[in-house]
Design an enzyme around this catalytic site. Structure first.
Site, PDB file in Angstrom:
ATOM      1  CG  LEU A  55      -1.829   1.179   1.430  1.00  0.00           C
ATOM      2  CD1 LEU A  55      -3.238   0.701   1.801  1.00  0.00           C
ATOM      3  CD2 LEU A  55      -1.300   2.121   2.506  1.00  0.00           C
ATOM      4  CG  LEU A  56       1.671   5.320  -2.704  1.00  0.00           C
ATOM      5  CD1 LEU A  56       2.547   5.272  -3.971  1.00  0.00           C
ATOM      6  CD2 LEU A  56       0.438   6.165  -2.984  1.00  0.00           C
ATOM      7  CG  ASN A  57      -0.806   6.013   3.387  1.00  0.00           C
ATOM      8  OD1 ASN A  57       0.029   5.126   3.459  1.00  0.00           O
ATOM      9  ND2 ASN A  57      -1.134   6.762   4.419  1.00  0.00           N
ATOM     10  CG  ASP A  58      -0.797  10.619   3.935  1.00  0.00           C
ATOM     11  OD1 ASP A  58      -1.762   9.984   3.493  1.00  0.00           O
ATOM     12  OD2 ASP A  58      -0.771  11.124   5.080  1.00  0.00           O
TER      13      ASP A  58
ATOM     14  CE1 TYR B  20       1.678   5.333  11.104  1.00  0.00           C
ATOM     15  CE2 TYR B  20       0.320   6.772  12.460  1.00  0.00           C
ATOM     16  CZ  TYR B  20       0.617   5.511  11.987  1.00  0.00           C
ATOM     17  OH  TYR B  20      -0.126   4.435  12.391  1.00  0.00           O
ATOM     18  CB  SER B  21       2.331  12.059   6.826  1.00  0.00           C
ATOM     19  OG  SER B  21       1.828  11.085   5.955  1.00  0.00           O
TER      20      SER B  21
ATOM     21  CG  ASP C 241      -0.254  14.138   9.085  1.00  0.00           C
ATOM     22  OD1 ASP C 241       0.353  13.082   9.320  1.00  0.00           O
ATOM     23  OD2 ASP C 241      -1.493  14.191   8.905  1.00  0.00           O
TER      24      ASP C 241
ATOM     25  CD  GLU D 280      -5.607  11.988   8.848  1.00  0.00           C
ATOM     26  OE1 GLU D 280      -5.993  11.715   7.692  1.00  0.00           O
ATOM     27  OE2 GLU D 280      -5.183  11.129   9.645  1.00  0.00           O
TER      28      GLU D 280
END
Lengths: 495, 495
Positions: free
Chosen positions: B44-47, B106-107, B167, B222
């Site tokens: 999985l890829l996200n931000d 995290y981001s 973030d 976010e």
């Protein structure tokens, strides 16, 4: 890191994903990494395998040990391409996961049968005494790239060869299947090419060794490969240990070819007027070339740029080797020509004509920064001599030096001794070819970070080699004691 | 496969290389895989994270869980590009390997400081009671891409926010560093943007929440992101749970923006005349957009095409999501415009002008096989209406349908209900934008296998969405009840 046998044959399932991710990142980040050639995602790449056209695309596999720069437990990785230049990584394809290939899914070929791509390769198995057993294995790949191995090996090793019996090429001719297989004769311990015949891919008949030379072909022939080039049968092979009095070569192991008149499959006879095999490439690092006949009528070849039993500087970065570009084959006047495929020109950006000066001082800078990925075409007139430098520093004390003469005693020499990190010095740091006297010389040079491929006189000779220069050494220059007439173009190559 | 918590948080070192190789191959082979957009190598890829310009190249990272289509243990993967179009995979970059980010790196963002790229991101840690602890972490990446994390978190969570505090975007303004951080207020449980200030990146002062709206911004903000577009401050953010009476949206979570007059950092005030936030994208799947100011004076944005808490059809193939293309931002007449970067045009091959017919029967086939990777530019005259179909079957019963009118009541509607595998139907299968009445309509559509990006009227609106059509559905057609005047061009897009 020492590559113990245990480590080299550790199962893929015993390496961690984190180790692999680190190796992949390390390979990608290397200063020596290639940008428009096939390279390993991680670890070691060697022989091209299964080069073919299937499902509307060119398919290529390569021998891989993904966990380091060592000849460990081998598998096949898969790539596809529409144009033989842009390759898509399809990942791990043939795994060493049966009792017949438990110690390596070794080299082989591919042949389209119906709507499947049939793969034939060598399974390597070591028994409890670490004795080698070799099996010729079949597998079918469907259009979704799922691979199913046949349950049993296709061809049993005959008694007249040793366990050095591998690299099957599957060929269809007149409704019969033939397999040519690299071999070592059990009695004489000499290199041979075995030939087998089958109607159904199930029952195979041993036709003995292919008769193609009266000379002894060293102690083992690897990667035998028969391809029809302009309707002429051409036998490409790697005669390990070939006596240099038969055909001279400098690399640790040679990759050679013979042009034939006719291949008589059922008589196991490759009829040829060529007395001695010829070097396929006159550079430093070509081995295990695989060629095939594509549906468009062309013959294409691709080579492993790397050699068995040679350490390369990137070993320290845990990756090694690359593929050559794909070469289109032709036969002209009894010589095999190798040329770039047309789609290579699609990578050209920013063509720059190179300036001609009649009289050179000490040297002329063609480009101060030629980049690390480019194509250079040079056309040099007859009766000239000089040197071309690339991957060079400013005063040319470091770099690749190409010396040439187009006078009476015409030649071209590549010298990589001053290029950067030294390696394989044992087998010499120069390679020389003779040229026809008093003729123009054309050079088509492809540079990709740590790889150079030179096509000389439209592919009559090729010289392929690795080098490991400091990345700031990007000067391109030419030198001559006297007058030098040439025209040239430089293109950045970008994928 | 069920993604238990245990499985999602299994250490990277406990997954095997073989599992990863299989996942990488599975992702590559998918019919839905993208060819000219950033996609996950596996899982999985996200931000998007750390979008920046450093060391002569654009740098981009993304949130990754490499082992499946699940929000598991996250890391940062790294990419570099010279032109914002051709990206080179640099592999795993920020690992979840300290006590402060043990349950996810995290981001966050990136900012060039000296000859290093400074990364600031959120570390996620779960204690023995599985309670979440959040840390804002710093790390330095050198020019060889080696990353060194600071030993201690940079910013402690203040008491006035909950553990939903993440973030960070690091900004430099007038020789001071500022960090804006997505937050949830501890007392009201509403979405906030926290602002911190530091001279030296060591000692940080809490400036409270950024004042940018009188409305309640849902329960959590976010990915807050401040960027200067044509010198105008623009605040991009994701207000989860925003009341639809404030600004309507259809996606599960919105990605919105506000144009400002001025950003008063030291007063934590984003001065704006804009009453309500606006949707950044009018399609189905954009989230977590990150923008930055490049040294060339441009503002570039890139979006995660995917949404939290939504299942996508490729989950069954163990991979999910992709990045949008990079979008160049401009402000015109009080609206944020998003446009393709110039280098996208370098992918165009084989431009085909599309035929214009005054009167259409039932429909006109523009291309029977438009391919799965193309750009289509259409310019439609005022006072027309009709439908554009793509990824369609022959009789147009399946496909993406774009209905439009350029008459008085001008609009454009995307309908993906008949495109292929249904997903996220809960949030509606159409998206509509209003257009200015009686004006020409220009559509710049980018199709990449399972992703569509529409730039409408030179980027005044964008509509980005995924769809999962049978791969043989490649028809491009247009329909209208009456006269339809348009001009268009179709290009194959090839990297």
């Amino acid at each position: 890191m020492e590559w113990t046998t245990e480590k080299r044959y550790k199962k893929y399932s015993e390496w961690t994903a984190e180790e692999l991710l680190d190796l992949q990142a390390q390979a990608t980040k290397s200063d020596y990494q290639l940008s428009y050639h096939v390279r390993p995602q991680s670890g070691l790449l060697n022989d091209p395998n299964g080069f073919s056209y299937f499902n509307g695309e060119y398919n290529l596999f390569y021998q891989a040990f993904p966990f380091g720069a060592a000849h460990g437990l081998k598998s096949w990785f898969h790539l596809t391409s529409k144009d033989l230049v842009h390759w898509k990584n399809m990942g791990l394809a043939v795994k060493p996961d049966t009792k017949f290939d438990s110690h390596g899914a070794y080299s082989g070929s591919a042949h389209v049968i119906g709507d499947e791509l049939f793969l034939m390769y060598t399974g390597n198995h070591r028994d409890e005494n670490w004795e080698r057993h070799t099996y010729q294995i079949g597998a079918k790949m469907d259009k979704n790239y799922n691979i199913t191995k046949l349950e049993k090996p296709m061809i049993e090793k005959p008694d007249h060869v040793t366990e050095h019996f591998r690299d099957p090429q599957l060929i269809k001719f007149n409704d019969m299947y033939y397999a040519i297989i690299g071999a070592q004769d059990a009695k004489t311990k000499t290199g041979k090419i075995s030939l087998f015949r089958s109607k159904d891919l199930k029952k195979w008949q041993d036709l003995g060794y292919v008769d193609f030379s009266n000379d002894e072909m060293g102690y083992m022939i690897e990667c035998p490969n028969l391809v029809f080039v302009d309707e002429i049968p051409v036998l490409i092979f790697c005669p390990q240990g070939l006596d240099k009095n038969i055909t001279n070569y400098q690399n640790i192991y040679p990759n050679m070819y013979m042009l034939g008149e006719q291949m008589r499959f059922n008589k196991a006879k490759f009829i040829t007027n060529q007395e001695k095999p010829l070097n396929l490439d006159d550079g430093f690092d070509v081995y295990a070339t695989q060629a095939f006949n594509a549906p468009n009528g062309k013959a294409y070849a691709i080579s492993w740029v790397g050699l068995p039993d040679i350490s390369y500087p990137t070993d320290a970065e845990n990756w090694a080797n690359c593929m050559s570009q794909v070469k289109e084959l032709h036969v002209k006047e009894g010589v095999l020509y190798q040329q770039p495929v047309p789609a290579m020109a699609s990578l050209r950006k920013n063509g720059t004509p190179l300036r001609v000066e009649k009289t050179l001082d000490t040297h002329q800078t063609l480009m101060q920064d030629a980049s690390q990925n480019y194509e250079l075409k040079l056309d040099i007139e007859a009766n000239q001599e000089g040197e071309l430098y690339f991957a060079a520093n400013n005063n040319l004390s470091a770099g690749i030096k190409i010396s040439f003469s187009t006078k009476d005693d015409a030649y071209l020499t590549v010298n990589r001794s001053q290029a950067g990190i030294a390696f394989d010095q044992e087998h010499g740091e120069t390679r020389t070819i003779k040229l026809d006297a008093n003729q123009r010389l054309s050079i088509d040079l492809f540079v990709d970070h740590s790889l150079a491929e030179m096509f000389i006189n439209n592919g009559k000779n090729t010289m392929t080699f690795r080098y490991f220069a400091p990345k700031e050494n990007t000067k391109l220059a030419i030198a001559s004691d006297g007058e030098l007439n040439f025209t040239g173009t430089h293109w950045i190559m970008e994928k």
